[in-house]
Design an enzyme around this catalytic site. Structure first.
Site, PDB file in Angstrom:
ATOM      1  N   ASP A 171       0.770  -1.245   0.000  1.00 35.98           N
ATOM      2  CA  ASP A 171       0.000   0.000   0.000  1.00 35.98           C
ATOM      3  C   ASP A 171       0.809   1.308   0.000  1.00 35.98           C
ATOM      4  O   ASP A 171       0.703   2.107  -0.908  1.00 35.98           O
ATOM      5  CB  ASP A 171      -0.939   0.026   1.211  1.00 35.98           C
ATOM      6  CG  ASP A 171      -1.861  -1.179   1.279  1.00 35.98           C
ATOM      7  OD1 ASP A 171      -1.651  -2.147   0.527  1.00 35.98           O
ATOM      8  OD2 ASP A 171      -2.793  -1.156   2.082  1.00 35.98           O
ATOM      9  N   GLU A 401       1.658  -9.281  11.845  1.00 38.46           N
ATOM     10  CA  GLU A 401       1.403  -8.967  10.435  1.00 38.46           C
ATOM     11  C   GLU A 401       2.709  -8.635   9.711  1.00 38.46           C
ATOM     12  O   GLU A 401       2.967  -9.091   8.607  1.00 38.46           O
ATOM     13  CB  GLU A 401       0.448  -7.762  10.367  1.00 38.46           C
ATOM     14  CG  GLU A 401       0.064  -7.319   8.974  1.00 38.46           C
ATOM     15  CD  GLU A 401      -0.893  -6.124   8.986  1.00 38.46           C
ATOM     16  OE1 GLU A 401      -1.178  -5.593  10.084  1.00 38.46           O
ATOM     17  OE2 GLU A 401      -1.354  -5.728   7.899  1.00 38.46           O
TER      18      GLU A 401
HETATM   19  C1  DGY Z   1      -5.775  -1.895   4.325  1.00 35.50           C
HETATM   20  O1  DGY Z   1      -6.924  -1.550   4.585  1.00 35.50           O
HETATM   21  O2  DGY Z   1      -4.783  -1.542   4.960  1.00 35.50           O
HETATM   22  C2  DGY Z   1      -5.551  -2.835   3.231  1.00 35.50           C
HETATM   23  O3  DGY Z   1      -4.205  -3.088   3.020  1.00 35.50           O
HETATM   24  C3  DGY Z   1      -6.224  -2.403   1.977  1.00 35.50           C
HETATM   25  O4  DGY Z   1      -6.370  -3.555   1.259  1.00 35.50           O
END
Ligand code: DGY
Length: 428
Positions: A171, A401
């Protein structure tokens, strides 16, 4: 350090990893973690299936079958499938505004799934059941790959484009900063929920969310029309991570069809796409950094930041021997500099932030892919080193994560499905 498993033996780690998947199972699909991510995510589901496959093969196949319930008629396999309502995540199905029976987002995610399906088929004990599952899955996977090549490369260049940093799965990677800066900001107020679950310094900035949401609105305003989106999307990147992952997955998909003696009219098209990508990939070779880079196709500018994405052409089997040597030199230094291999931004970059999501932290599924890529090109020592450092990380921090690339501290969500799955599939 938030959590530590240094005292646990291998059997206890396996048990803990299995328990995480069971705890995150909402009945046919596995959420990445409770609270922060209450739905089924595309590449999370694929990686998670690898973990299930180690102790419950039918459940592993079911993970993939459930994900495909969200597939669109045009073949798109969405990045999020909203099977059940939840109030703990933003932006939810209403913001995306897609009108299918099963609610979903309107973009996809790195297509690692066909590679996973091939591994599952090769390693499973119950081949008859696997073949039966694949008989219905294969046409769906083929439709999804055709969607990538048709809707995201309508000019048939061999290099698909991504319309959103979320589509890369990486992201807030600094590689996307410049391309994202050119996207307008959304014109309505919103409340983020991710920072209710996780420290804000481990998540993307508001200025990025403003643009992420502008893009979500843009697709809706285009009524998801492929041609309109291709011509007008303000974020359009030939993303080296997606291109590499897609290429490997298409190769695996074609081989899987052969292994299962599965005939499909589009397999020949996929073979042609493989050849096309192999001849086009040299246009993404960036000699000054001795690696492949992503490119912003709106202004034809390189995405110059060196992130772990540039190591993925090894996994995608897209590098010549000479290019692979150069990428390996970069990788080798990177692994040596990262105590827990592999920081998601190059260790010498001034953009590296050790805890901030995709701007520095280590992600185990990326370690796994890069190690596989290194092995494919015969860099076995590097591959083993990555695996060793990953095992060490699990010992010191557990199943988070992602992990602070300097200290190994667990970041983001805890008891995370894909971390548990990579531990089961690759480490233990
Ligand atoms: C989030 O909401 O952080 C996700 O990575 C989007 O898919």
């Amino acid at each position: 350090m938030k959590s530590g498993f240094g005292m646990l033996n291998k059997e206890s780690m396996i048990k803990k990893a299995q328990e995480i998947l069971v705890e995150n199972d909402l009945g046919g699909y596995t959420i990445p973690t409770h609270g922060l991510y209450p739905f089924q995510w595309n590449w999370d589901a694929a990686i998670t299936a690898l973990g299930w496959a180690k102790f419950d093969e039918p459940r592993a196949w079911l993970e993939l079958v459930t994900l495909f319930k969200g597939q669109w008629d045009n073949g798109l396999l969405p990045h999020i499938v909203f099977h059940e309502h939840s109030d703990t995540y933003f932006p939810g199905a209403d913001v995306w505004g897609a009108v299918n029976e099963v609610k979903s987002s309107a973009i996809s995610q790195p297509p690692v799934l066909a590679t996973v399906a091939k591994i599952m088929f090769e390693e499973c004990l119950d081949k008859a059941n696997a073949k039966e599952e694949l008989n219905s899955l294969l046409p769906q996977i083929i439709d999804w790959h055709i969607w990538w090549y048709r809707d995201r490369d309508p000019e048939n260049t061999g290099l698909v484009v991504s319309y959103h940093p979320w589509e890369s799965g990486m992201d807030n990677s600094p590689a996307w900063d410049d391309a994202l800066d050119d996207v307008p900001v959304v014109d309505w107020e919103y409340t983020r929920l991710d920072t209710d679950h996780i420290d804000g310094d481990q998540r993307p900035h508001k200025s990025q969310y403003d643009r992420y949401l502008y893009l979500v609105d843009f697709y809706k305003k285009c009524q998801f029309d492929a041609k309109h989106m291709y011509e007008n999307c303000p974020y359009k990147v030939q993303d080296i991570s997606i291109i590499s992952i897609l290429h490997k997955a298409t190769k695996d998909l074609v081989e899987l069809c052969e292994l299962c003696e599965f005939d499909h009219p589009n397999v020949d098209t996929l073979k042609q796409k493989l050849v096309l990508t192999e001849s086009a990939i040299s246009t993404l070779w960036h000699e000054p950094s001795s690696s492949f880079l992503s490119k912003n196709t709106i202004n034809n500018q390189w995405c110059e930041e060196i992130t772990s994405a540039v190591l993925l052409p090894l996994y995608g089997e897209l590098a010549t021997k000479e290019q692979a040597q150069k990428i390996h030199t970069l990788l080798d230094e990177w692994v040596t500099a990262s105590p827990y291999a592999i920081a998601s931004t190059h260790p010498s970059s001034d953009k590296l932030e050790p805890k901030r999501y995709w701007r520095g932290p280590v992600w185990l599924h990326i370690n796994w892919m890069i190690a596989l890529g290194a092995e494919t090109y015969g860099f076995n020592k590097t591959s083993e080193e990555i695996q060793k450092k990953t095992a060490e990380l699990l010992n010191v921090a557990g199943f988070f994560e992602y992990f602070d690339c300097n200290t190994g501290e667990g970041c983001g969500g805890d008891d995370f499905s894909w971390t548990a799955a990579i531990a089961l599939h690759w480490i233990y």
